[in-house]
Design a protein around this motif. Structure first.
Motif, PDB file in Angstrom:
ATOM      1  N   VAL A  33       0.864  -1.180   0.000  1.00 15.69           N
ATOM      2  CA  VAL A  33       0.000   0.000   0.000  1.00 15.69           C
ATOM      3  C   VAL A  33       0.902   1.233   0.000  1.00 15.69           C
ATOM      4  O   VAL A  33       2.084   1.148   0.320  1.00 15.69           O
ATOM      5  N   PHE A  43      -5.326   7.015   0.513  1.00 19.13           N
ATOM      6  CA  PHE A  43      -5.450   5.619   0.090  1.00 19.13           C
ATOM      7  C   PHE A  43      -4.614   4.660   0.944  1.00 19.13           C
ATOM      8  O   PHE A  43      -5.134   3.689   1.494  1.00 19.13           O
ATOM      9  N   GLU A  47      -6.125   1.856   3.739  1.00 20.40           N
ATOM     10  CA  GLU A  47      -5.950   0.460   3.336  1.00 20.40           C
ATOM     11  C   GLU A  47      -5.136  -0.307   4.372  1.00 20.40           C
ATOM     12  O   GLU A  47      -5.484  -1.435   4.740  1.00 20.40           O
ATOM     13  N   TYR A 107      -2.265  -3.075  -3.639  1.00 19.96           N
ATOM     14  CA  TYR A 107      -2.081  -2.272  -4.843  1.00 19.96           C
ATOM     15  C   TYR A 107      -3.304  -1.405  -5.162  1.00 19.96           C
ATOM     16  O   TYR A 107      -4.433  -1.861  -5.187  1.00 19.96           O
ATOM     17  N   THR A 108      -2.980  -0.137  -5.395  1.00 24.30           N
ATOM     18  CA  THR A 108      -3.973   0.876  -5.742  1.00 24.30           C
ATOM     19  C   THR A 108      -3.775   1.392  -7.160  1.00 24.30           C
ATOM     20  O   THR A 108      -4.733   1.588  -7.897  1.00 24.30           O
ATOM     21  N   SER A 109      -2.536   1.622  -7.536  1.00 23.59           N
ATOM     22  CA  SER A 109      -2.234   2.225  -8.833  1.00 23.59           C
ATOM     23  C   SER A 109      -2.386   1.229  -9.985  1.00 23.59           C
ATOM     24  O   SER A 109      -1.848   0.120  -9.938  1.00 23.59           O
ATOM     25  N   ASP A 131      -7.572  -2.619  -5.665  1.00 30.41           N
ATOM     26  CA  ASP A 131      -8.191  -1.474  -6.337  1.00 30.41           C
ATOM     27  C   ASP A 131      -7.790  -1.446  -7.802  1.00 30.41           C
ATOM     28  O   ASP A 131      -8.281  -2.226  -8.587  1.00 30.41           O
ATOM     29  N   CYS A 132      -6.913  -0.531  -8.194  1.00 32.48           N
ATOM     30  CA  CYS A 132      -6.374  -0.397  -9.568  1.00 32.48           C
ATOM     31  C   CYS A 132      -7.398  -0.772 -10.637  1.00 32.48           C
ATOM     32  O   CYS A 132      -7.432  -1.891 -11.109  1.00 32.48           O
ATOM     33  N   TRP A 239      -7.420  10.564  -8.450  1.00 36.77           N
ATOM     34  CA  TRP A 239      -7.425   9.922  -7.135  1.00 36.77           C
ATOM     35  C   TRP A 239      -6.205  10.398  -6.361  1.00 36.77           C
ATOM     36  O   TRP A 239      -5.284  10.995  -6.916  1.00 36.77           O
ATOM     37  N   CYS A 265     -13.765   9.184  -7.813  1.00 36.66           N
ATOM     38  CA  CYS A 265     -13.084   8.808  -6.562  1.00 36.66           C
ATOM     39  C   CYS A 265     -13.381   9.809  -5.446  1.00 36.66           C
ATOM     40  O   CYS A 265     -12.647   9.867  -4.448  1.00 36.66           O
ATOM     41  N   PRO A 317     -11.357   3.113   0.129  1.00 36.27           N
ATOM     42  CA  PRO A 317     -10.181   2.239   0.049  1.00 36.27           C
ATOM     43  C   PRO A 317     -10.116   1.227   1.192  1.00 36.27           C
ATOM     44  O   PRO A 317      -9.676   0.086   0.997  1.00 36.27           O
ATOM     45  N   LYS A 320     -12.540  -1.623   0.492  1.00 34.61           N
ATOM     46  CA  LYS A 320     -12.059  -2.535  -0.543  1.00 34.61           C
ATOM     47  C   LYS A 320     -10.965  -3.465  -0.022  1.00 34.61           C
ATOM     48  O   LYS A 320     -10.872  -4.623  -0.433  1.00 34.61           O
TER      49      LYS A 320
END
Length: 421
Positions: A33, A43, A47, A107-109, A131-132, A239, A265, A317, A320
């Motif tokens: 994260v 984010f 997370e 992972y977000t990106s 996410d992503c 975001w 977002c 976030p 999720k």
């Protein structure tokens, strides 16, 4: 002397056996994260908080049914957290090859996910993207997945839901503009949104398309271009720190007053700059999370437990992340009491599992991609609390492509098979 040597060897073997047994009693989960940079606050922090909460609660056996059993198949969870802002591929390999994690959840990106996706398959490691949202992950990057999953929906849900909401709520769509980050996430979001408006027959004119670089932080020129183009609606999929900067820079210049601004977002801003979000802005939480979550026991428990532990309500976030952790537990326990990561991955394919956001269906991407519904509403700040009104919810079958079609093809064909009530 032989007796002493034998005794020492026996002690050594017992120690090794004890260490192996202790290792078998835990399950090591890697959690990438954002721990630094502009995305850490909105984010990475929620997370990480959610992962810590879920691991601790599962280890205690305090999560409501159907997750009331201790740990994962009785194994206590040991979380290892790494910074997604670093070299994503290198750090993923370190998690698996050096740290010896059995599962990776994070992972977000979208850029990081595109890089890591083939490595997860190469290293044969059960991996869940939280996410992503780019749909490219299972449409282009990994088309025959075994170990890789994503328990959150793609950006297609946001884009199609946004187009339907604007149409259903009667917004003027003659002149539409967009400002989106210039990489897979922003490009896919704008493509699907404009395609959805066209498929809905709005005959919208797209008067400005702005694609600043991810993380640029300064949007004076882009905001000027948006204002000059005089759109009725502005679509924004920013975001993290980029979204915060956009709101703080564009609101004082009157963009939100002149146009209806939709931020896919937007709910993630609740934990940082809630008082600065202009009322009337259209927001989503990228699915059925937070203020758009259903009423169920898991949702009530998660929201209350998070707020009690961290002193703030969980933003999307966090929801999720909690969903991904519960998905991993559901997969392991479906696979059986002695399941390995490989066996849990096989069990997760096509799985349906309960979450605070309702039932999650791993229906797309050959059973590796979740589909869910989405809620949208207009922002209102009431008694110091961020909330939404004029809420409309679209079920998964209305805003996600069928399993046998890509997002772009489905939208271009006019949403065949969509079921919208």
């Amino acid at each position: 002397m032989k007796q002493i040597t034998f005794a020492l060897a026996s002690v050594s073997m017992l120690a090794m056996a004890s260490a192996a047994a202790a290792q078998d009693e835990t399950i090591k989960i890697g959690v990438p994260v954002f721990l630094s940079g502009a995305a850490a606050g909105p984010f990475g922090e929620p997370e990480k908080n959610a992962a810590e909460l879920m691991f601790a609660a599962l280890n205690e056996g305090s999560v409501p049914a159907p997750y009331a059993t201790i740990g994962i198949n009785g194994r206590k969870i040991d979380g290892t957290y790494i910074d997604e802002a670093s070299d994503a591929v290198l750090e993923y390999r370190n998690l698996v090859e050096r740290e010896g994690v059995e599962v990776v959840i994070g992972y977000t990106s979208s850029g990081n996910c595109k890089s890591v996706a083939p490595v997860a398959e190469e290293l044969e490691t059960f991996t869940i993207f939280v996410d992503c949202g780019t749909p490219q992950i299972f449409e282009d990057v990994v088309t025959d997945p075994t170990y890789l999953f994503r328990t959150g929906p793609t950006a297609t849900l946001d884009a199609v839901g946004s187009a339907r909401y604007l149409t259903d709520m009667g917004y003027d769509l003659n002149r539409v503009a967009g400002i989106n980050q210039n990489y897979a996430w922003g490009q896919d979001s704008w493509r699907d949104f404009t395609g959805a408006l066209t498929a809905l027959g709005t005959e919208s004119k797209f008067v400005s398309e702005q694609f600043p670089q991810l993380g640029s932080g300064q949007y004076g020129a882009e905001v000027s271009a948006l204002l000059t183009s005089t759109p009725e609606v502005v679509f924004n999929s920013f975001w993290g720190g980029d979204l915060e900067a956009f709101v703080l820079q564009s609101a004082p210049r009157g963009l939100f007053a002149r146009s209806a601004v939709l931020m896919t977002c937007g709910e993630a801003l609740f934990s940082s700059i809630a008082k600065d979000i202009p009322e009337g802005a259209i927001i989503t939480a990228r699915g059925p999370y937070s203020v758009f979550a259903p009423e169920n026991e898991l949702a009530t428990w998660f929201s209350a437990a998070y707020e009690e532990r961290f002193g703030a309500k969980p933003s999307y976030p966090a929801w999720k992340m909690a969903q991904a952790v519960l998905g991993a537990k559901a997969a392991y326990e479906k696979a059986g009491p002695e399941a390995s990561g490989t066996e849990a991955a096989a069990a997760m394919e096509g799985l349906e599992f309960d979450s605070p956001a309702g039932v999650v269906r791993m229906a797309n991407g050959a059973g590796h991609q979740a589909v869910q519904g989405i809620g949208l509403g207009t922002y209102k700040y009431v008694d110091g609390e961020p909330t939404v009104e004029n809420v409309k919810f679209y079920e998964a079958e209305c805003v996600n492509p069928p399993a046998d079609m890509t997002a772009a093809a489905w939208i271009e064909a006019g949403f065949p098979g969509a079921v919208c009530e």
